[in-house]
Write a protein that holds these residues in place. Sequence first.
Motif, PDB file in Angstrom:
ATOM      1  N   GLY A 138       0.870  -1.342  -0.094  1.00 50.49           N
ATOM      2  CA  GLY A 138       0.143   0.107   0.153  1.00 50.49           C
ATOM      3  C   GLY A 138       1.283   1.442  -0.259  1.00 50.49           C
ATOM      4  N   HIS A 139      -0.020   2.499  -0.668  1.00 50.44           N
ATOM      5  CA  HIS A 139       0.495   3.836  -0.486  1.00 50.44           C
ATOM      6  C   HIS A 139       2.469   4.317  -1.125  1.00 50.44           C
ATOM      7  CE1 HIS A 139      -2.239   4.729   2.877  1.00 50.44           C
ATOM      8  NE2 HIS A 139      -1.964   3.379   3.059  1.00 50.44           N
ATOM      9  N   ILE A 140       1.769   3.154  -1.953  1.00 53.73           N
ATOM     10  CA  ILE A 140       3.556   3.304  -2.997  1.00 53.73           C
ATOM     11  C   ILE A 140       2.919   3.464  -4.595  1.00 53.73           C
ATOM     12  CG2 ILE A 140       4.467   1.617  -2.185  1.00 53.73           C
ATOM     13  CD1 ILE A 140       4.544   0.171  -4.069  1.00 53.73           C
ATOM     14  N   SER A 141       3.700   4.317  -5.193  1.00 58.53           N
ATOM     15  CA  SER A 141       3.332   4.626  -6.497  1.00 58.53           C
ATOM     16  C   SER A 141       4.160   4.472  -8.018  1.00 58.53           C
ATOM     17  CB  SER A 141       3.581   6.540  -7.051  1.00 58.53           C
ATOM     18  OG  SER A 141       3.750   7.155  -6.634  1.00 58.53           O
ATOM     19  N   LEU A 142       3.212   4.014  -9.211  1.00 51.89           N
ATOM     20  CA  LEU A 142       3.939   3.725  -9.835  1.00 51.89           C
ATOM     21  C   LEU A 142       3.924   4.697 -10.873  1.00 51.89           C
ATOM     22  CD1 LEU A 142       4.425   1.008  -9.173  1.00 51.89           C
ATOM     23  CD2 LEU A 142       3.665   0.118 -10.822  1.00 51.89           C
ATOM     24  N   ALA A 143       5.230   5.501 -11.724  1.00 47.54           N
ATOM     25  CA  ALA A 143       5.485   5.809 -12.905  1.00 47.54           C
ATOM     26  C   ALA A 143       5.104   6.232 -13.996  1.00 47.54           C
ATOM     27  CB  ALA A 143       6.859   6.696 -13.059  1.00 47.54           C
ATOM     28  N   ASN A 144       3.984   7.117 -14.823  1.00 46.61           N
ATOM     29  CA  ASN A 144       4.103   6.360 -16.238  1.00 46.61           C
ATOM     30  C   ASN A 144       5.052   5.465 -17.041  1.00 46.61           C
ATOM     31  OD1 ASN A 144       2.309   7.830 -15.351  1.00 46.61           O
ATOM     32  ND2 ASN A 144       3.001  10.171 -17.110  1.00 46.61           N
ATOM     33  N   ARG A 145       4.425   4.728 -17.512  1.00 47.38           N
ATOM     34  CA  ARG A 145       4.716   3.706 -18.387  1.00 47.38           C
ATOM     35  C   ARG A 145       5.562   2.658 -17.453  1.00 47.38           C
ATOM     36  NH1 ARG A 145       3.542   5.344 -23.579  1.00 47.38           N
ATOM     37  NH2 ARG A 145       3.067   7.590 -23.764  1.00 47.38           N
ATOM     38  N   THR A 146       5.850   2.069 -16.839  1.00 51.78           N
ATOM     39  CA  THR A 146       5.980   1.647 -16.009  1.00 51.78           C
ATOM     40  C   THR A 146       5.894  -0.100 -16.074  1.00 51.78           C
ATOM     41  OG1 THR A 146       6.569   2.242 -13.690  1.00 51.78           O
ATOM     42  CG2 THR A 146       6.467  -0.114 -13.585  1.00 51.78           C
ATOM     43  N   THR A 147       6.930  -0.845 -16.701  1.00 52.94           N
ATOM     44  CA  THR A 147       6.003  -2.350 -16.966  1.00 52.94           C
ATOM     45  C   THR A 147       6.802  -3.750 -15.794  1.00 52.94           C
ATOM     46  OG1 THR A 147       5.982  -2.250 -18.824  1.00 52.94           O
ATOM     47  CG2 THR A 147       6.192  -4.865 -18.564  1.00 52.94           C
ATOM     48  N   ILE A 148       5.745  -4.083 -15.359  1.00 56.14           N
ATOM     49  CA  ILE A 148       5.601  -5.262 -13.984  1.00 56.14           C
ATOM     50  C   ILE A 148       6.198  -6.421 -14.489  1.00 56.14           C
ATOM     51  CG2 ILE A 148       5.843  -6.207 -11.421  1.00 56.14           C
ATOM     52  CD1 ILE A 148       6.706  -2.524 -12.883  1.00 56.14           C
ATOM     53  N   GLY A 149       6.908  -7.382 -14.544  1.00 56.46           N
ATOM     54  CA  GLY A 149       7.048  -8.568 -14.703  1.00 56.46           C
ATOM     55  C   GLY A 149       6.153  -9.598 -14.033  1.00 56.46           C
ATOM     56  N   ALA A 150       5.738 -10.573 -14.192  1.00 59.01           N
ATOM     57  CA  ALA A 150       4.662 -11.603 -14.059  1.00 59.01           C
ATOM     58  C   ALA A 150       5.366 -12.343 -12.535  1.00 59.01           C
ATOM     59  CB  ALA A 150       4.309 -12.967 -14.757  1.00 59.01           C
ATOM     60  N   GLN A 151       4.457 -12.496 -11.316  1.00 61.56           N
ATOM     61  CA  GLN A 151       4.605 -12.895 -10.140  1.00 61.56           C
ATOM     62  C   GLN A 151       6.281 -12.294  -9.587  1.00 61.56           C
ATOM     63  OE1 GLN A 151       5.875 -17.063 -10.241  1.00 61.56           O
ATOM     64  NE2 GLN A 151       3.454 -18.115 -10.078  1.00 61.56           N
ATOM     65  N   SER A 152       5.657 -10.861  -9.738  1.00 57.72           N
ATOM     66  CA  SER A 152       6.941  -9.873  -9.279  1.00 57.72           C
ATOM     67  C   SER A 152       5.794  -8.866  -7.953  1.00 57.72           C
ATOM     68  CB  SER A 152       7.081  -8.684  -9.998  1.00 57.72           C
ATOM     69  OG  SER A 152       8.163  -8.967 -10.606  1.00 57.72           O
ATOM     70  N   GLY A 153       6.361  -8.484  -7.075  1.00 59.83           N
ATOM     71  CA  GLY A 153       6.068  -7.741  -5.634  1.00 59.83           C
ATOM     72  C   GLY A 153       6.984  -6.419  -5.940  1.00 59.83           C
ATOM     73  N   LEU A 154       6.484  -5.167  -5.267  1.00 61.61           N
ATOM     74  CA  LEU A 154       7.265  -4.098  -5.880  1.00 61.61           C
ATOM     75  C   LEU A 154       6.884  -3.459  -4.114  1.00 61.61           C
ATOM     76  CD1 LEU A 154       7.427  -3.685  -8.545  1.00 61.61           C
ATOM     77  CD2 LEU A 154       6.343  -1.913  -8.008  1.00 61.61           C
ATOM     78  N   VAL A 155       7.642  -3.197  -2.820  1.00 61.02           N
ATOM     79  CA  VAL A 155       7.420  -2.796  -1.820  1.00 61.02           C
ATOM     80  C   VAL A 155       8.045  -1.313  -1.801  1.00 61.02           C
ATOM     81  CG1 VAL A 155       7.956  -5.531  -0.841  1.00 61.02           C
ATOM     82  CG2 VAL A 155      10.038  -3.699  -1.119  1.00 61.02           C
ATOM     83  N   LYS A 156       8.117  -1.060  -3.290  1.00 61.44           N
ATOM     84  CA  LYS A 156       8.500   0.525  -2.408  1.00 61.44           C
ATOM     85  C   LYS A 156       8.353   1.104  -4.292  1.00 61.44           C
ATOM     86  CE  LYS A 156      13.337   0.457  -4.281  1.00 61.44           C
ATOM     87  NZ  LYS A 156      14.992   0.653  -3.778  1.00 61.44           N
ATOM     88  N   SER A 157       8.359   2.775  -4.279  1.00 60.48           N
ATOM     89  CA  SER A 157       7.792   3.401  -5.179  1.00 60.48           C
ATOM     90  C   SER A 157       8.616   3.150  -6.238  1.00 60.48           C
ATOM     91  CB  SER A 157       6.972   5.444  -4.944  1.00 60.48           C
ATOM     92  OG  SER A 157       6.232   5.272  -4.423  1.00 60.48           O
TER      93      SER A 157
END
Length: 346
Positions: free
Chosen positions: A278-297
């Motif tokens: 929660g409470h993070i942000s992704l910049a425009n045109r970001t691509t995240i691959g399958a089964q990935s986890g994001l813990v920071k913006s």
Amino acid sequence: MEFTVAQIAQVVGGTVEGDATATVSSLAKIEEAAPGALAFLANAKYEHFLYTTQATAVIVSPELVLRHPVAAALVRVPDPYSAFTKLLEFYAQATRMGKRGVEQPSFMGESSTIGTNHYRGAFSYVGEGCVLGENVLVFPHAYIGDRVRIGANSVVHAGAKVYADTVIGQRCVIKAGAVVGTDGFGFAPQADGSYKAIPQIGNVVLEDDVSIGANATVDCATMGSTTIRQGTKIDNLVQLAHNVEIGKHTVIAAQTGISGSSKIGDYCVLAGQVGLVGHISLANRTTIGAQSGLVKSVKEEGQILQGYPAFGLRANQRAAVVYRRLPELEQRVAALEKSQAAPDKA
């Protein structure tokens, strides 16, 4: 429905080679097409099917050079895949638009209004104070709560649930079993270790041309709005928590979960089973691959990330190579330690 090859060419802006008066009545894969079908060729590895297909017509590129005679009529367009997609949309719309009127039993609140050329299927429910635009289709067993607003040409499929105060734009699609506007996951821990529910009094806003996949869930905001902006496509079984904001023309694949108050930019791609805290942000045109986890913006635009925790794709691929060699490296380290520990035989 039946169309001539010439009519198909007019719809997709193409030119015809062969019999322009031939008629087609169905769409099919080039390798499976029967007479009367229209197919397309966009990938060179399927070109050999062009010379054996039973299709009456095939959409192809202007650059395609024929190596053998072709029985089918050809419709040449700059982008065969996009042209065929346009035809699929045309066919689907024509099929859906055949639905009109009100089936019984169904219910709509007396204070609600709906535009012309609408459809309400059997056992559908529309609450009080709703405003539904023209050409809106509400399929059987769909539920629309009080004070919901739905723009023109939108579709709520069978069994979907749209909770009170939700705002849906034009040409949106809510697929079967989706739930839009249910309470967010908000609970306050108490001194005795129990949890007390925090009322979720916000709503959900979907801008124009948004698609919500089957059995996906979009929670309402605690306060304010959970917002999905224009043109964004949400796959089946996606969970969007309260106060999430999704930018325009972003795509999110199945089984992705986005925690509360996270913000996704425009033109992003989230592959299957991605998770965001929660409470993070992704910049425009970001691509995240399958089964990935994001813990920071992600603050820099255009990044491609993979893994858990997710980091740059190339670095992740190099790390994966090292990871696969860990058993070998462990043996080498153990052998080196053993040799260093052995007494000097000299």
